[in-house]
Scaffold this active site. Structure first.
Site, short mmCIF file in Angstrom:
data_model
loop_
_atom_site.label_atom_id
_atom_site.label_comp_id
_atom_site.label_asym_id
_atom_site.label_seq_id
_atom_site.Cartn_x
_atom_site.Cartn_y
_atom_site.Cartn_z
N CYS A 61 29.40 47.37 9.03
CA CYS A 61 28.54 46.41 9.72
C CYS A 61 29.32 45.54 10.71
O CYS A 61 28.82 44.49 11.12
CB CYS A 61 27.87 45.51 8.68
SG CYS A 61 29.09 44.56 7.77
N VAL A 274 31.41 27.98 4.31
CA VAL A 274 32.33 28.23 5.44
C VAL A 274 32.24 29.72 5.79
O VAL A 274 31.44 30.13 6.61
CB VAL A 274 33.77 27.78 5.10
CG1 VAL A 274 34.67 27.96 6.33
CG2 VAL A 274 33.79 26.32 4.68
N GLY A 275 33.02 30.55 5.13
CA GLY A 275 33.01 31.97 5.47
C GLY A 275 31.88 32.73 4.80
O GLY A 275 31.58 33.87 5.16
N ASN A 276 31.30 32.11 3.76
CA ASN A 276 30.21 32.76 2.99
C ASN A 276 30.69 34.03 2.27
O ASN A 276 29.89 34.83 1.84
CB ASN A 276 29.04 33.11 3.93
CG ASN A 276 27.77 33.44 3.15
OD1 ASN A 276 27.46 32.79 2.16
ND2 ASN A 276 27.05 34.47 3.56
N ASP A 374 44.24 35.14 -4.74
CA ASP A 374 45.60 35.45 -4.27
C ASP A 374 46.36 34.22 -3.83
O ASP A 374 47.59 34.20 -3.86
CB ASP A 374 45.51 36.40 -3.06
CG ASP A 374 45.15 37.80 -3.51
OD1 ASP A 374 45.41 38.13 -4.67
OD2 ASP A 374 44.59 38.55 -2.69
N GLU A 815 23.02 66.18 -3.20
CA GLU A 815 22.42 67.51 -3.38
C GLU A 815 21.18 67.43 -4.25
O GLU A 815 20.13 67.96 -3.91
CB GLU A 815 23.45 68.47 -3.98
CG GLU A 815 22.91 69.88 -4.11
CD GLU A 815 23.96 70.90 -4.53
OE1 GLU A 815 25.15 70.63 -4.38
OE2 GLU A 815 23.55 71.97 -5.04
N ARG A 893 31.62 77.63 -12.32
CA ARG A 893 32.73 77.54 -11.36
C ARG A 893 34.00 77.09 -12.08
O ARG A 893 35.10 77.59 -11.82
CB ARG A 893 32.38 76.59 -10.21
CG ARG A 893 33.48 76.52 -9.16
CD ARG A 893 33.00 75.92 -7.86
NE ARG A 893 32.15 76.80 -7.10
CZ ARG A 893 32.58 77.74 -6.25
NH1 ARG A 893 33.88 77.92 -6.08
NH2 ARG A 893 31.75 78.50 -5.60
N GLU A 1274 35.24 72.61 0.69
CA GLU A 1274 35.74 72.22 -0.62
C GLU A 1274 37.18 72.66 -0.93
O GLU A 1274 37.92 71.93 -1.60
CB GLU A 1274 34.80 72.79 -1.69
CG GLU A 1274 33.43 72.15 -1.63
CD GLU A 1274 32.42 72.88 -2.48
OE1 GLU A 1274 32.06 74.01 -2.10
OE2 GLU A 1274 32.01 72.34 -3.50
#
Ligand SMILES: Cc1cc2nc3c(=O)[nH]c(=O)nc-3n(C[C@H](O)[C@H](O)[C@H](O)COP(=O)(O)OP(=O)(O)OC[C@H]3O[C@@H](n4cnc5c(N)ncnc54)[C@H](O)[C@@H]3O)c2cc1C
Ligand code: FES
Ligand code: FES
Length: 1342
Positions: A61, A274-276, A374, A815, A893, A1274
């Protein structure tokens, strides 16, 4: 407080005004709940900006936001995630979306053009976001280098390409490339001329480089759109007091600090925004409500940074990237003074992605008080000071010390306290400071553990210490006892031992800790302190009495360095062109590439809104195994705008059944739910917001049923298998082999579950017309959707049409599972006779759609003295989830790929599909093969270790050769396995590098390298006759243009491009005259799912068939005027009343395999390949980096080498994620804990091999497919196992150094946690006994 009761100052602005792509937007009734993404897509119909996750984790986005900074008289451009940006925050700003930089009608912007021409898009869903991130970088910086680009793209994910072509495309904007590139005329300014390293790809070695870079249009920054003068001239935008009152939320932007304090005093529940990046996630996913949002972006005190005598002061609303920029530009780079700032800058490199750092604030991080923040450990370790204000209590200073964080997401701040700024001090000469972060993925990931360490020395001993950790409890913690013990210590081995003991006893985690990985997290604390110990030691030359440390230890203290990646692609362009316009064999770009980069490619949810359209949301079970007691939708139905609640009561029992192979699922679950992916009902309302709100009001009560089976081990214990288990395959006499063999080994391997993480979530749209129904969705099997809907609604299939224009990535995940959403949407549209739309949120998609099957494979192998395998027995268990879905096909498979590339003369395979209470697992690229081939590779390596021989020797001894018989008795004809293997060894200089790796390991204790080879063989066919057919419809219009429709769908794999190439060769027509619009079941009926890598083979033949029919019809006109043009022949035929419509059909040769007799042919042919990967691991943290990967694949004569190389690289990176990083987490009660990019990590840009070489085997035509090509989707995925085994190799070296056995079992994925814990050493051994079990584990491996 009611929103209506909030006072609005008389002079307040209540109308939202901003610019989008140069046009003014005036919104008189803005809703603070609206995100910019929603506004762009749904109000302005700018659908180029995509929804991928809604939580800031994928970058799909990304848009550019530009602001005029009046004080500095400059325009600032930033990339932001529109999904986390409140539209109200855009007042007075200019937004540029992908549509705003250029369109296909004009000349594309160089960023768009280069990306398209360099094959940087496949499904194209991530592409607009990637374009925008790069565009913003170029708007801000004219001279860029690789690291600028790396940073700019940290917040963008791509699931298809494997990133290499994107990086290659954008490197062309770099200074180095511009300086050194030699164009085709030989012009270049580098002293090395053509030998310049920049040209390695395009000169001697690789004349066919993808792409030919001379075709790029230069980047001219003077051509960019101008910033709206209105915003620059009118102060009023930035200075007005804003009040936007919505239905439930009010947005206020005051002008002065006093106003803000007063507002917070009057409305204590007012939330500073602020930054949300926290608030947005809390509102969307935790359903938290904040009725008053206070934006401080205009308050001067909160928006400046300054340098003081003691340090720097950072305004509370300054973004993280602005802090970074301020530190870089304003400080003098005085090494001793700025150690804390260095630590902050280092940390910011690993903090979220660029888009988040552009808006998120430091104070937002502090106030959120996340235990895995952090920055908080750094702020605590340096005792940062907060300037806190409140209207009634005035100003106070608050230190972030050990007592500041008082519990989970809680601090000492009072409710109406506002932080205005943060003070961070300088360091002194004898003050050392460093911070570390360990996360699952290096870029854009929340931490597992963060540590910040601060020590001061006086007279050669520690005088003060702060050891702070994130991820070690409910809040950021300081190890106070250890800090205390450290005081007075010399910085030596005794101190180190003391600290190891002290930290081990002080930091406590038990097995039930949220986030799991208790032992790893604790051992990280010791490892990170050890790194700090070495770091300080290396800098202690400035403290009397300390000598510098040696290089050997130095390296251990450093993190793995990231370097600029390089790559090469080798392939042949065939000279066997049939006519001038023939494009077969040429690396032409994806036919939709230009639309992808321009944001013009239309996906399901980009279909324009129609009047009266409704929105549907699903009600999912909240229990994993339970009896439904009651369903009460009355409260939901009473919400204004809700039109209907659908449940099993609306369908009779027979109609309520569905499933791709057997009907063991229900559209709406009735009595018992078997997993949390079971759909109980659906709410249909006039808008998405109403539907989602009402959905939360549906009340379902349950009686829990025991047992709840989640893991393979649980299922085996309860003998919970699907009927038909085990599937058996037997060859030879194994009993005899085991009783007569000298050498027998028994072992096992375990693989986890992998999420598809296609960027476009499952979506559907349905419209009823009379008694017909049209469904548009993103299914890989549209015919299947139409069939199920026709059965459920009891209307014939000819009245139900399903259409798919393109899919934003499928990989098998779309699928069969799209039916879960598309069928309810179709029912609703039919019953209500109105268009109905639905798009799954990322968390819903991850809860519903199932994953790659986890496997447990136990094996017993007998072999001779020299390592020749004489027999093997395999018991394999896969976790099928709650319903059969495609598992019974998948297990076939698996059973037939257990040999990988090795001849096993006597074999017995017993394969069980376990029935559990997790979402039904489904198809995923490789379809059950990679997991079992991994077992075969492990087995070969076990034999080598046992016999003290090399893996290569055992592999070659047992490797299949031409005409060898597989264990299912199929002869391998045209077997190029050993050619791929030998060429890979040769081009990767394997033997030389193996010696170098051993030498590196001999001289390094804590960093180890590993190098490994892996071969692969992948059978091509659906293993089912009925699916091996295909149709095509060719329409020629009398202007000569051709419209082709095939039964397959385009999901990024380039199917449409290849089919256009095929038609172009057959019709001898330029590709630009042929178009494929979409797949539609009313054009080509009864098509098989687009899956199994085989669509090009099947549809290629059908297209050839249709073209030949048409060619025959046109032949008379062509013969009449052989020098005429296509258009003339077509017109002549038309005038002559010749049918210009042709249908093509292809049925592949019969699959006549019989499991009971183990005979007949199962696969059409095999795709072979080999890869070599080299890695470096950090034994102290478990981090790793792929240094180089070389791949050689036999793709026959490729129809489009650029697309095929894209498939190889994309599959390799997806396999890399599967084998190293991607880990779906489940709770012990079956809840999916990995619900989005925040908690589930797919590889990012910086994870690609630092050197990535791909070559296609030359001179190996395949007689069994279209134009001698081979299937590619694949087969390459398994080659990423080479990274896993290289990691295992490196760990073995670390274990040998530690005196531990080099034989060990390592489950896949080899996550940082598993790598670290497998490198057993004194740190891990010290920690393990201290981890106590209390209560249930937080997560389990399904
Ligand atoms: C995709 C993604 C990745 C992320 N990665 C990381 C990561 O790697 N490391 C990490 O630590 N975090 C990460 N985060 C979390 C988040 O980005 C940070 O916590 C960020 O610093 C929050 O800042 P903000 O301005 O967006 O906060 P907002 O969401 O605007 O506000 C957060 C809280 O702070 C309060 N607040 C803000 N300013 C003030 C003030 N002046 N006074 C009082 N209260 C105030 C708000 O009221 C709110 O309660 C990530 C988030 C996302 C969405
Ligand atoms: S949709 Fe916004 S970052 Fe994923
Ligand atoms: S092209 Fe990037 S996600 Fe598909």
């Amino acid at each position: 407080m009611e929103v209506s009761a909030i006072e609005v100052p008389e002079d307040a602005e209540t109308v939202l005004m901003f610019y989008v792509n140069g046009k003014k937007v005036v919104e008189s009734k803005p809703e603070p709940e609206w995100t910019l993404l929603w506004y762009l897509r749904k109000k302005l119909y700018l659908t180029g900006t995509k929804y991928g996750c809604g939580e800031g984790g994928c970058g799909a986005c990304t848009v550019m936001v530009s602001q005029y900074l009046r004080a500095e008289d400059r325009i600032k451009h930033i990339a932001v995630n529109a999904c986390l940006t409140p539209v109200c925050a855009m007042h007075g700003l200019a937004v540029t979306t992908v549509e705003g930089i250029s369109t296909t009608q004009d000349r594309l912007h160089p960023v768009q053009e280069r990306l398209a021409k360099a094959h940087g898009s496949q499904c194209g869903f991530c592409t607009p976001g990637i374009v925008m991130s790069m565009y913003v970088l170029l708007r801000n910086k004219e001279r860029i280098n690789y690291f600028d680009m790396d940073k700019a793209l940290q917040g963008n994910l791509c699931r298809c390409t494997g990133y290499r072509p994107i990086i290659e495309a954008f490197k062309t904007f770099g200074e180095a490339w511009k300086r050194n590139y030699v164009d085709e005329k030989g012009n270049n300014s580098c002293a090395m001329g053509e030998d310049c390293c920049q040209n390695k790809n395009i000169s001697e070695n690789n004349k066919n480089a993808v792409p030919n870079k001379s075709i790029f249009v230069p980047n001219d920054s003077s051509q960019e759109p101008i910033f709206p003068p209105d915003l620059k001239l009118n102060k009023y935008y930035s200075e007005s007091y804003l009040t936007f009152k919505g239905k439930n939320i009010v947005w206020i932007r005051p002008r002065k600090l006093e106003d803000l304090l007063l507002l917070k005093y009057k409305y204590p529940n007012g939330k500073i925004i602020v930054g949300n990046t926290e608030i947005g996630v809390e509102m969307k996913f935790k359903k938290m409500k904040f009725p008053i949002l206070l934006s401080p972006t205009m308050i001067p005190e909160m928006n400046i940074c300054s340098v003081t005598h003691e340090g720097i002061t950072i305004g509370a609303a300054v973004s993280l990237n602005d802090i970074h920029c301020f530190i870089n530009t304003q400080l003098g780079h005085d090494n001793t003074k700025e150690r804390i700032f260095d630590a902050i800058v280092d940390m910011l490199n690993w903090f979220a992605g660029n888009q988040v750092r552009n808006v998120a604030s430091l104070v937002g991080n502090i106030v959120t008080a996340s235990p895995i923040s952090d920055l908080n450990p750094i702020l605590m370790a340096c005792s940062a000071v907060l300037n806190v204000y409140s209207f009634d209590r005035g100003h106070k200073k608050l230190i972030i010390d050990k007592d500041f964080f008082v519990g989970y997401r809680n601090t000492l701040l009072n409710d109406n306290d506002i932080i205005v700024s943060v003070e961070i001090p300088f360091t002194s000469n004898h003050h050392f400071f460093k911070a570390y972060k360990q996360s699952r993925r290096r870029d854009d990931d929340i931490s597992i553990v963060t540590a910040a360490f601060s020590v001061k020395f006086v007279n050669e001993v520690v005088s003060e210490a702060m050891l702070c950790f994130g991820g070690m409890g409910p809040a950021t913690v300081c190890a106070t006892n250890s800090c205390y013990s450290l005081k007075g210590c010399c910085w030596d081995k005794n101190m180190l031992n003391l600290m190891m003991d002290s930290l081990t006893s002080e930091l406590k985690l038990d097995t039930s800790v949220p986030g799991g990985m208790a032992a790893y997290r604790k051992s990280l604390c010791l490892s990170l302190f050890y790194k700090f110990y070495l770091h300080v030691l290396s800098n202690l030359t400035s403290v009397d009495g300390y000598n510098p440390i040696n290089d050997y230890d130095q390296l251990s203290s450093k993190n793995i360095l990231i370097s600029e990646p390089k790559s090469s692609q080798y392939f042949d362009i065939k000279n066997n062109v049939i006519n001038i316009s023939d494009s077969v064999g040429k690396p032409i770009p994806h036919v939709s590439a230009m639309k992808h980069v321009a944001g013009e490619a239309i996906y399901c949810d980009d279909i324009p809104h129609t009047e009266g359209e409704l929105y549907l949301t699903l009600i999912l079970s909240t229990e994993s195994h339970a009896r439904i007691k009651s369903i009460d939708a009355s409260r939901a139905l009473s919400v204004s705008g809700v039109e209907m609640f659908l449940s099993s009561a609306d369908l009779d029992d027979e109609c309520n059944k569905m499933g791709p192979l057997i009907k063991d699922e229900q559209v709406f679950y009735k009595d018992i739910v078997f997993s949390r992916s079971c759909v109980i009902g659906a709410v249909i309302a006039k808008s998405e917001t109403t539907a989602r709100k009402a959905k939360d009001l549906v009340s379902v009560t349950y009686d829990r049923i025991q047992p709840v089976i989640v893991t393979l081990e649980d299922a085996i214990m309860h003998k919970s298998f699907f009927p038909g288990s085990p599937t058996r395959l037997k060859k030879g006499d194994l009993q005899d082999v085991f009783s007569n063999s000298l050498h027998i080994i028994e072992s096992h391997v375990r693989t986890g579950s992998q999420e598809h993480f296609y960027l476009e979530t499952i979506s559907a749209y349905a419209v009823r017309r009379e008694d017909e129904l049209e469904i548009i969705c993103n299914s890989q099997a549209p015919a299947e959707i139409a069939r199920i809907v026709s059965e459920v609604l009891r209307i014939p299939n000819h009245k139900v049409v399903c259409k798919v224009k393109r899919i934003g990535g499928g990989f098998g995940g779309k699928e069969s599972r799209v039916m879960t959403l598309a069928v309810p949407v179709a029912i609703a549209a039919y019953k209500l006779n109105k268009p109905v739309r639905a798009v799954l949120d990322r968390d819903e998609d991850m809860q519903i759609s199932g994953n790659r099957h986890p496997f447990l494979i136990k094996y017993k192998v007998a072999f001779s003295d020299d390592g020749k395998i004489v027999g093997a027995a395999f018991d394999m268990y896969c976790n099928g989830g709650h319903s059969m879905d495609l598992s019974s096909a998948l297990i076939l498979r698996s059973v037939t790929h257990i040999d990988n590339c090795y001849f096993i003369p006597n074999i017995e395979v017993n394969a069980y599909i376990c029935k559990t209470n997790i979402p039904s697992n489904t198809a995923f690229r490789g379809f059950g093969a990679p997991q079992v081939m991994f077992a075969a590779e492990s087995m070969i390596r076990d034999v080598a270790v046992y016999l003290n021989k090399t893996y290569e020797e055992i592999a070659m001894l047992n490797m299949y050769g031409e005409s060898d018989m597989t264990h299912y008795n199929q002869s391998l004809n045209y077997c190029t396995l050993s050619r791929c293997w030998n060429e890979c060894i040769q081009t990767s200089t394997y033997w030389k590098r193996k010696i170098e790796t051993n030498e590196f390991n001999r001289t390094n204790r804590w960093k180890k390298k590993g190098i490994a080879l892996v071969p692969t063989k992948y059978g091509i066919s659906f293993q089912s006759d009925v699916l091996m057919q295909a149709g095509a419809l060719l329409l020629v219009y009398n202007d000569g243009s051709v419209l082709l429709t095939i039964g397959g769908v385009e999901m990024g794999q380039g199917l449409f491009t290849k089919m256009i190439q095929v038609a172009s060769r057959e019709l001898e027509l330029d590709i630009n005259k042929i178009h494929i619009s979409e797949m539609s079941t009313d054009k080509v009926p009864n098509s098989s799912p687009t899956a199994g890598s085989i669509s090009s083979d099947l549809y290629g033949m059908a297209v050839i068939d249709a073209c030949s029919i048409l060619k025959v019809r046109l032949e008379p006109y062509k013969s009449k005027t052989p020098n005429g043009k296509w258009e003339d022949w077509v017109m002549a035929a038309y005038l002559d009343r010749v049918n210009l419509t042709a249908t093509g059909y292809y049925a592949a040769s019969k699959i006549d395999f019989d499991f009971n007799t183990n005979s007949g042919n199962l696969y059409e042919y095999f795709t072979y390949g080999a890869a070599c990967s080299e890695v470096i691991i950090d034994c102290l943290t478990g981090d790793h980096q792929v240094l180089r990967s070389d791949i050689v694949m036999d793709l026959g004569e490729s129809i489009n080498p650029a697309i095929d190389i894209g498939q190889i690289e994309g599959a390799f990176m997806q396999g890399y994620g599967f084998f190293t990083m991607e880990e779906m987490l489940f709770s012990p009660t079956g809840e999916v804990l990995s619900k989005g990019p925040g908690t589930y990590k797919i590889p990012g840009f910086s994870d690609i091999p630092k050197e990535f070489n791909v070559s296609l085997l030359k001179g190996a035509p395949n007689p069994r497919a279209v134009y001698s090509s081979k299937a590619v989707g694949e087969p390459p995925l398994f080659l990423a196992a080479s990274v896993f085994f290289a990691i295992k190799d490196a760990i073995a070296s670390a274990r040998t150094d530690a005196g531990v056995s080099p034989e060990f079992v390592l489950d896949a994925p080899a996550t940082c946690s598993r790598i670290r814990m497998a490198c057993e050493d004194r740190f891990t051994e010290q920690v393990k006994p201290t981890i106590k079990g209390s209560g249930e584990q937080w997560n389990v491996v399904a």
